[in-house]
Design a protein around this motif. Structure first.
Motif, PDB file in Angstrom:
ATOM      1  N   PHE A   1       1.397  -1.011  -0.348  1.00  0.00           N
ATOM      2  CA  PHE A   1       0.113  -0.118  -0.304  1.00  0.00           C
ATOM      3  C   PHE A   1       0.819   1.148   0.070  1.00  0.00           C
ATOM      4  CE2 PHE A   1      -2.916  -2.686   2.381  1.00  0.00           C
ATOM      5  CZ  PHE A   1      -4.275  -2.890   1.121  1.00  0.00           C
ATOM      6  N   GLY A   2       2.521   1.142   0.061  1.00  0.00           N
ATOM      7  CA  GLY A   2       3.113   2.526   0.092  1.00  0.00           C
ATOM      8  C   GLY A   2       2.664   2.891   0.930  1.00  0.00           C
ATOM      9  N   ILE A   3       2.700   1.563   2.387  1.00  0.00           N
ATOM     10  CA  ILE A   3       2.816   2.498   3.826  1.00  0.00           C
ATOM     11  C   ILE A   3       4.494   2.111   4.073  1.00  0.00           C
ATOM     12  CG2 ILE A   3       2.036   1.923   6.058  1.00  0.00           C
ATOM     13  CD1 ILE A   3      -0.515   1.588   4.667  1.00  0.00           C
TER      14      ILE A   3
ATOM     15  N   LEU B   1      -1.941   6.984  11.946  1.00  0.00           N
ATOM     16  CA  LEU B   1      -1.518   7.703  11.530  1.00  0.00           C
ATOM     17  C   LEU B   1      -0.684   6.882  10.150  1.00  0.00           C
ATOM     18  CD1 LEU B   1      -0.406  10.514  13.349  1.00  0.00           C
ATOM     19  CD2 LEU B   1      -2.606  10.634  11.979  1.00  0.00           C
ATOM     20  N   PHE B   2      -0.399   6.801   8.971  1.00  0.00           N
ATOM     21  CA  PHE B   2      -0.100   6.316   7.681  1.00  0.00           C
ATOM     22  C   PHE B   2       1.234   7.134   7.204  1.00  0.00           C
ATOM     23  CE2 PHE B   2      -4.276   3.710   7.989  1.00  0.00           C
ATOM     24  CZ  PHE B   2      -3.250   2.616   8.693  1.00  0.00           C
ATOM     25  N   GLU B   3       2.572   6.433   7.151  1.00  0.00           N
ATOM     26  CA  GLU B   3       3.787   7.489   7.168  1.00  0.00           C
ATOM     27  C   GLU B   3       3.930   6.773   6.109  1.00  0.00           C
ATOM     28  OE1 GLU B   3       8.452   8.472   7.243  1.00  0.00           O
ATOM     29  OE2 GLU B   3       7.275   6.775   8.502  1.00  0.00           O
ATOM     30  N   HIS B   4       3.178   6.858   4.442  1.00  0.00           N
ATOM     31  CA  HIS B   4       3.427   7.030   3.056  1.00  0.00           C
ATOM     32  C   HIS B   4       5.002   7.229   2.151  1.00  0.00           C
ATOM     33  CE1 HIS B   4       0.155   5.385   1.635  1.00  0.00           C
ATOM     34  NE2 HIS B   4      -1.242   6.032   3.219  1.00  0.00           N
ATOM     35  N   SER B   5       6.150   5.618   1.916  1.00  0.00           N
ATOM     36  CA  SER B   5       7.220   6.284   1.474  1.00  0.00           C
ATOM     37  C   SER B   5       7.016   6.924   0.320  1.00  0.00           C
ATOM     38  CB  SER B   5       7.836   5.277   1.695  1.00  0.00           C
ATOM     39  OG  SER B   5       8.782   5.261   0.728  1.00  0.00           O
ATOM     40  N   THR B   6       8.266   7.885   0.028  1.00  0.00           N
ATOM     41  CA  THR B   6       7.820   8.591  -1.389  1.00  0.00           C
ATOM     42  C   THR B   6       9.556   7.943  -2.216  1.00  0.00           C
ATOM     43  OG1 THR B   6       8.805  10.802  -0.498  1.00  0.00           O
ATOM     44  CG2 THR B   6       6.817  10.369  -0.916  1.00  0.00           C
TER      45      THR B   6
ATOM     46  N   ILE C   1       2.199  12.122   5.569  1.00  0.00           N
ATOM     47  CA  ILE C   1       0.797  11.218   6.629  1.00  0.00           C
ATOM     48  C   ILE C   1      -0.283  11.097   6.141  1.00  0.00           C
ATOM     49  CG2 ILE C   1       0.390  11.075   9.333  1.00  0.00           C
ATOM     50  CD1 ILE C   1       3.534  10.417   9.093  1.00  0.00           C
ATOM     51  N   LEU C   2      -0.610  10.093   6.031  1.00  0.00           N
ATOM     52  CA  LEU C   2      -1.929  10.535   5.962  1.00  0.00           C
ATOM     53  C   LEU C   2      -2.445   9.978   7.450  1.00  0.00           C
ATOM     54  CD1 LEU C   2      -2.905   9.178   2.465  1.00  0.00           C
ATOM     55  CD2 LEU C   2      -2.904  11.808   3.361  1.00  0.00           C
ATOM     56  N   GLU C   3      -3.923  10.280   8.349  1.00  0.00           N
ATOM     57  CA  GLU C   3      -5.084   9.942   8.952  1.00  0.00           C
ATOM     58  C   GLU C   3      -6.105   8.673   8.116  1.00  0.00           C
ATOM     59  OE1 GLU C   3      -7.406  11.943  11.119  1.00  0.00           O
ATOM     60  OE2 GLU C   3      -6.470  13.477  11.466  1.00  0.00           O
ATOM     61  N   ILE C   4      -6.407   7.743   9.059  1.00  0.00           N
ATOM     62  CA  ILE C   4      -6.668   6.469   8.538  1.00  0.00           C
ATOM     63  C   ILE C   4      -7.851   6.632   7.637  1.00  0.00           C
ATOM     64  CG2 ILE C   4      -7.877   5.898  10.526  1.00  0.00           C
ATOM     65  CD1 ILE C   4      -7.663   2.784   9.829  1.00  0.00           C
ATOM     66  N   SER C   5      -8.871   8.149   7.681  1.00  0.00           N
ATOM     67  CA  SER C   5      -9.951   7.960   7.249  1.00  0.00           C
ATOM     68  C   SER C   5      -9.857   8.765   5.904  1.00  0.00           C
ATOM     69  CB  SER C   5     -10.881   9.708   8.507  1.00  0.00           C
ATOM     70  OG  SER C   5      -9.575  10.849   7.885  1.00  0.00           O
ATOM     71  N   GLU C   6      -8.460   8.798   6.047  1.00  0.00           N
ATOM     72  CA  GLU C   6      -7.673   9.781   4.223  1.00  0.00           C
ATOM     73  C   GLU C   6      -7.373   8.679   3.773  1.00  0.00           C
ATOM     74  OE1 GLU C   6      -6.391  13.618   5.122  1.00  0.00           O
ATOM     75  OE2 GLU C   6      -5.236  12.757   6.146  1.00  0.00           O
ATOM     76  N   GLU C   7      -7.264   7.117   3.374  1.00  0.00           N
ATOM     77  CA  GLU C   7      -7.209   5.877   2.909  1.00  0.00           C
ATOM     78  C   GLU C   7      -8.640   5.862   2.950  1.00  0.00           C
ATOM     79  OE1 GLU C   7      -3.919   4.950   2.683  1.00  0.00           O
ATOM     80  OE2 GLU C   7      -2.777   5.587   4.701  1.00  0.00           O
TER      81      GLU C   7
END
Length: 453
Positions: free
Chosen positions: A233-235, A285-290, A298-304
């Motif tokens: 998921f890119g997390i 909070l999920f950290e996404h790698s670029t 960072i995205l909150e779970i509600s934004e996933e």
């Protein structure tokens, strides 16, 4: 460890049906079969249930959930003299007939068999047997006529007669005994409460909360983090923040079921505190790698995505099930997930390196892709199908004696094993012009006026 479950005259199941985890003497994928004394071929870690929509898959899970609910609640919550909350099959006069539930399981290396028969008025039978050294021993039997009569075996130590006297016709003896501290029956009741983990769409938010709470209180949960990363998921990381919160009495009423799972019982004896109840919130909070750590976001779970939220809610239950050696029941395992992810979740339970505590998985699905992945044994595959009168039937793939080399995915989709929807009505619709909008009336051509000579 679950051996089998049987039910009859419940919801869409008119006749008695059985789901069995007992392995058959086939040789494919036999390395991951769970070893169990008294079962030559072992016990299976997986049961996959296929079927058309409304064929009875979810009702099978509902029957198992109802049995556990009766054990947990009949003594404390079901009022004597009131109609009992059972849902018999509605057709052919079955609504007045008794419903049947029975389960076989392994507890502390001993096989047990427990069951009961219930109507909307009372429990009419109940039994518990043990099989130490494979020989059957009666722990108790109960028959209800005008009053309950009990037969207690010598191996059931404790205040049996005293508990029998306070067991009403609308209560299970197992429920009454466990809530009156009967040592053996309390431990068996606790097994029912702790051994079954249900995962459905309706309880997703509660599962997210439970997983979040465990991560926040116990530090970063390595299995959850690894499972998140593995799904691509890119997390790259996860963090949970806790915020103290008090809820009002109105909010309490809305989430009483969730509160029960955390030890707050919503019953007549409970007095709501004037200053509210502590009910902390957990922010995931999920950290996404670029590819550049300084630019990770960072995205909150509600934004996933819906799939990410569904996956996160599942992997907490999976990690817990694998660590405790219990049973996870998932309704529609492929829901919002890519087929490859669903396949790999199933594989966790067939891995000797990962499933070290004899955990089990039961799931319903429409995904034929899982059949074609080669992860399942033929005796782990089940089907539900309704007959012409609307009654559901449960049957195993092994009834068809498929060859080892047979393509099960293709055979299922072609209808060789049944349990697929009949779509003949769609063919009729294709012959009708019903989606073309209102048809315009053809205008009659105007008669041309003939000029006078």
């Amino acid at each position: 460890m679950l051996i089998s479950f049987r039910t009859g005259n419940y919801r869409s199941f008119k006749d008695d049906q059985e789901l069995s985890f007992v392995a058959s003497p086939i040789k494919n994928n036999d390395s991951y079969v769970l070893k169990c004394p008294g079962f030559k071929n072992g016990i299976l870690p997986i049961a996959a249930v296929y079927g058309a929509n409304a064929s009875g898959k979810s009702n099978l899970i509902a029957a198992l959930k109802y049995m556990i609910k009766a054990i947990m609640e009949s003594y404390s919550d079901w009022k004597e003299g009131s109609p009992l909350p059972v849902h018999p099959y509605l057709g052919g006069g079955s609504s007045k007939k008794p419903s049947y539930f029975e389960i076989e399981f392994i507890f502390k290396n001993v096989r047990y068999q427990y069951g009961f028969v219930i109507t909307k008025i009372k429990f009419i039978e109940e039994w518990l047997y043990s099989y130490p050294n494979t020989k059957k021993k009666v722990l108790f039997e109960r028959n209800v006529g005008k009053k309950s009569t009990f037969k207690f075996g010598r191996d059931l130590k404790g205040p049996n007669n005293t508990i029998g006297k306070i067991t009403g016709s609308g209560s299970l003896f197992l429920s009454t005994a466990s809530q009156n501290n009967h040592e053996l029956l309390l431990s068996i009741s606790n097994w029912f409460m702790s051994n079954f983990n249900f995962a459905s769409e309706e309880d997703r938010e509660l599962r997210i909360r439970t997983t979040s709470m465990n991560i926040q209180e116990n530090g970063e949960d390595i299995p959850v983090s690894e499972l998140l990363k593995a799904a691509d998921f890119g997390i790259s990381g996860i963090r949970v923040e806790k915020r103290e919160n008090k809820i009002s009495q109105e909010q309490y009423a809305n989430i009483s079921n969730a509160l029960r799972s955390f030890g707050v019982d919503n019953d007549d004896k409970f007095k709501f505190p004037e200053n509210g109840i502590d009910f902390p919130e957990y922010k995931v909070l999920f950290e996404h790698s670029t590819g550049n750590k300084s630019r990770n976001f960072i995205l909150e779970i509600s934004e996933e995505s819906n799939g990410t939220r569904e996956y996160f809610s599942l992997i907490g239950s999976i990690a817990s099930t694998l660590s405790t050696g219990s049973l996870l029941i998932i309704d529609e395992i492929e829901r919002s997930l890519h087929p490859h992810i669903a396949n790999n979740l199933v594989r966790l339970f067939t891995s000797k390196k990962i499933n070290t505590n004899s955990a089990q998985l039961m799931f319903t699905t429409h995904s034929a892709n899982i059949l074609g992945a080669g992860n399942l044994r033929r005796d782990e595959i089940w089907f539900t199908e309704k007959d012409q009168k609307g009654a559901s039937h449960l049957y195993p793939l092994t009834d068809f004696k498929p060859r080892d080399t047979e393509n099960l995915e293709r055979g299922y989709l072609q209808g060789r094993f049944g349990a697929i929807p009949f779509l003949g009505e769609f063919e009729k619709l294709n012959q009708l012009e019903i989606f073309d909008g209102p048809k315009k009336k053809k205008r009659k051509p105007k008669k041309k006026k003939v000029a006078a000579a």
